[in-house]
Motif scaffolding. Structure first.
Motif, PDB file in Angstrom:
ATOM      1  N   HIS A   1      -5.093   6.711  -4.954  1.00  0.00           N
ATOM      2  CA  HIS A   1      -6.505   6.926  -4.640  1.00  0.00           C
ATOM      3  C   HIS A   1      -7.324   6.953  -5.932  1.00  0.00           C
ATOM      4  O   HIS A   1      -7.103   7.796  -6.811  1.00  0.00           O
ATOM      5  CB  HIS A   1      -6.695   8.251  -3.891  1.00  0.00           C
ATOM      6  CG  HIS A   1      -6.061   8.270  -2.534  1.00  0.00           C
ATOM      7  ND1 HIS A   1      -6.599   7.612  -1.460  1.00  0.00           N
ATOM      8  CD2 HIS A   1      -4.932   8.859  -2.073  1.00  0.00           C
ATOM      9  CE1 HIS A   1      -5.832   7.805  -0.388  1.00  0.00           C
ATOM     10  NE2 HIS A   1      -4.800   8.555  -0.733  1.00  0.00           N
TER      11      HIS A   1
ATOM     12  N   HIS B   1     -11.788   2.846   3.058  1.00  0.00           N
ATOM     13  CA  HIS B   1     -10.857   2.773   1.926  1.00  0.00           C
ATOM     14  C   HIS B   1     -10.679   1.311   1.528  1.00  0.00           C
ATOM     15  O   HIS B   1     -10.328   0.474   2.362  1.00  0.00           O
ATOM     16  CB  HIS B   1      -9.506   3.395   2.301  1.00  0.00           C
ATOM     17  CG  HIS B   1      -9.557   4.892   2.354  1.00  0.00           C
ATOM     18  ND1 HIS B   1      -8.464   5.671   2.656  1.00  0.00           N
ATOM     19  CD2 HIS B   1     -10.570   5.757   2.100  1.00  0.00           C
ATOM     20  CE1 HIS B   1      -8.812   6.950   2.599  1.00  0.00           C
ATOM     21  NE2 HIS B   1     -10.082   7.030   2.275  1.00  0.00           N
TER      22      HIS B   1
ATOM     23  N   ASP C   1       1.496   2.356   3.703  1.00  0.00           N
ATOM     24  CA  ASP C   1       0.676   3.508   3.289  1.00  0.00           C
ATOM     25  C   ASP C   1       1.584   4.720   3.100  1.00  0.00           C
ATOM     26  O   ASP C   1       1.238   5.838   3.475  1.00  0.00           O
ATOM     27  CB  ASP C   1      -0.432   3.779   4.326  1.00  0.00           C
ATOM     28  CG  ASP C   1      -1.596   4.580   3.766  1.00  0.00           C
ATOM     29  OD1 ASP C   1      -1.549   4.965   2.582  1.00  0.00           O
ATOM     30  OD2 ASP C   1      -2.546   4.824   4.531  1.00  0.00           O
TER      31      ASP C   1
ATOM     32  N   HIS D   1       0.858  -1.197   0.000  1.00  0.00           N
ATOM     33  CA  HIS D   1       0.000   0.000   0.000  1.00  0.00           C
ATOM     34  C   HIS D   1       0.888   1.239   0.000  1.00  0.00           C
ATOM     35  O   HIS D   1       1.472   1.579   1.023  1.00  0.00           O
ATOM     36  CB  HIS D   1      -0.911  -0.068   1.245  1.00  0.00           C
ATOM     37  CG  HIS D   1      -1.849   1.089   1.427  1.00  0.00           C
ATOM     38  ND1 HIS D   1      -2.828   1.088   2.403  1.00  0.00           N
ATOM     39  CD2 HIS D   1      -1.967   2.272   0.786  1.00  0.00           C
ATOM     40  CE1 HIS D   1      -3.501   2.215   2.356  1.00  0.00           C
ATOM     41  NE2 HIS D   1      -3.004   2.960   1.385  1.00  0.00           N
TER      42      HIS D   1
ATOM     43  N   HIS E   1      -6.621  -0.181   6.407  1.00  0.00           N
ATOM     44  CA  HIS E   1      -6.714   0.339   7.787  1.00  0.00           C
ATOM     45  C   HIS E   1      -8.155   0.311   8.319  1.00  0.00           C
ATOM     46  O   HIS E   1      -8.723   1.374   8.635  1.00  0.00           O
ATOM     47  CB  HIS E   1      -6.113   1.753   7.881  1.00  0.00           C
ATOM     48  CG  HIS E   1      -6.492   2.694   6.751  1.00  0.00           C
ATOM     49  ND1 HIS E   1      -7.749   3.257   6.620  1.00  0.00           N
ATOM     50  CD2 HIS E   1      -5.792   3.154   5.682  1.00  0.00           C
ATOM     51  CE1 HIS E   1      -7.787   4.037   5.544  1.00  0.00           C
ATOM     52  NE2 HIS E   1      -6.613   3.978   4.948  1.00  0.00           N
TER      53      HIS E   1
ATOM     54  N   GLU F   1      -6.595   2.407  -4.325  1.00  0.00           N
ATOM     55  CA  GLU F   1      -7.304   2.539  -3.048  1.00  0.00           C
ATOM     56  C   GLU F   1      -8.588   3.307  -3.321  1.00  0.00           C
ATOM     57  O   GLU F   1      -8.553   4.513  -3.597  1.00  0.00           O
ATOM     58  CB  GLU F   1      -6.427   3.274  -2.017  1.00  0.00           C
ATOM     59  CG  GLU F   1      -7.066   3.371  -0.631  1.00  0.00           C
ATOM     60  CD  GLU F   1      -6.155   4.023   0.409  1.00  0.00           C
ATOM     61  OE1 GLU F   1      -5.182   4.713   0.037  1.00  0.00           O
ATOM     62  OE2 GLU F   1      -6.434   3.848   1.614  1.00  0.00           O
TER      63      GLU F   1
HETATM   64 FE    FE Z   1      -6.447   5.236   3.170  1.00  0.00          FE
END
Ligand code: FE
Ligand code: AMP
Ligand code: ZN
Ligand code: FE
Length: 292
Positions: free
Chosen positions: A39, A75, A248, A7, A191, A64
């Motif tokens: 994203h 997400h 992330d 991620h 998450h 995501e």
């Molecule tokens: Fe996120």
């Protein structure tokens, strides 16, 4: 030891490195497998794949996706879908549209609060991403000298509940999981109990989502404390969900999320890739081949 980070973000959304630099940083960090997960878009895939081909880093192309579940923002990481599948394309277009129309509304709020920010400032913060978002508003405020960094911008203005926050459209979670499956990919909730731990994602809901095709949950993430991780790991075990771990990473845009700070167990990664292969075989859809 095989190190897998599933991620990460680049300038194709709200990270601060080019996709090429992200791959090179992964190599320097000693990662064997890297997923690029911007994203709400597949932007960045082509450049990252090109960079990865020469690097020895195995690249997993993902995204995501901004979804909503019982009113909560969730997400959803989608790995290896075909982004040209019409339903996936349409879902992403609707989300990107919502991102675009929310920016002027947030600018108006900020200006009412005394900021000099304009749409040009935000566009200059990242002229190319289709997934314009709050981090770009934050970067514009930093450039204007109105805040010190992204964190301060979120704390004072941009986080949910702060005075410049404006909500935006997100796709329904359960149907998005189904779309990702039909696009030949696999879904992992990012998450799940992170920053805004949604009450709606309890074990019962996760069980229902698993029935609906959810493949996994991100367990090891900086937003989860050790107890949260153990509880999520137990749920993953109970529901036969893949448990992933990842950074992330957002380049310099997010402190405490360095590449490889959390990693995914190689056996879990293998399960995920097998599930993606099965989804691809069922749907006849696959991630477009890397053209060099
Ligand atoms: Fe996120
Ligand atoms: P948006 O895409 O506009 O909804 O913004 C969400 C993104 O902003 C997340 O993916 C994070 O990268 C970042 N973000 C969210 N909350 C914070 C925060 N409190 N501080 C810094 N970055 C944040
Ligand atoms: Zn982000
Ligand atoms: Fe992310």
């Amino acid at each position: 030891m095989v190190r897998i980070d599933l991620h990460t973000h680049s300038l194709a959304s709200d990270g601060t490195q080019t996709p090429t630099d992200l791959v090179l940083a992964a190599k320097a960090e000693g990662l064997d497998v890297l997923a690029i997960t911007e994203h709400d878009s597949a932007d960045g895939w082509a450049e990252a794949a090109e960079a990865a081909a020469d690097s020895g880093v195995e690249l997993v192309r993902g995204m995501e996706i901004s979804t909503r579940h019982q009113g909560d923002g969730v997400h959803l990481l989608a790995y290896l879908p075909d982004p040209t599948h019409p339903d996936l394309h349409e879902a992403l277009a609707a989300i990107l549209d919502g991102r675009g129309s929310r920016v002027p509304a947030m600018i108006e709020r900020l200006r009412e609060l005394g900021s000099a920010i304009t749409l040009d400032d935000v566009r200059r913060a990242n002229p190319t991403t289709p997934a314009i978002g709050r981090p770009h508003l934050a970067d514009a405020l930093v450039t204007l000298g109105e805040v010190a960094d992204r964190d301060e911008a979120f704390e004072r203005f941009l986080a949910a509940g702060r005075p410049a926050y404006v909500d935006r459209y997100a796709a329904p979670l359960a149907s998005t999981i189904d779309i990702v499956d039909r696009a030949g990919g696999v879904s992992v909730i990012a998450h799940p109990w992170g920053r805004n731990a949604p009450a709606s994602l309890d074990e019962e809901s996760l069980a229902a989502l698993a029935e609906g095709g959810l493949a996994g949950i991100e367990v090891d993430h900086e937003d989860h404390d050790p107890e949260t991780r153990e509880r999520l790991r137990a749920i993953a075990r109970n529901l036969a969900l893949v448990a992933t771990g990842s950074s992330d990473h957002h380049g310099a845009g997010k402190t405490g999320h360095q590449l490889g700070c959390n990693t995914t167990d190689p056996d879990e990664y293998e399960r995920l890739i097998d599930l993606a292969a099965a989804a691809s075989a069922r749907s006849g859809r696959s991630t477009p081949p890397v053209v060099r």
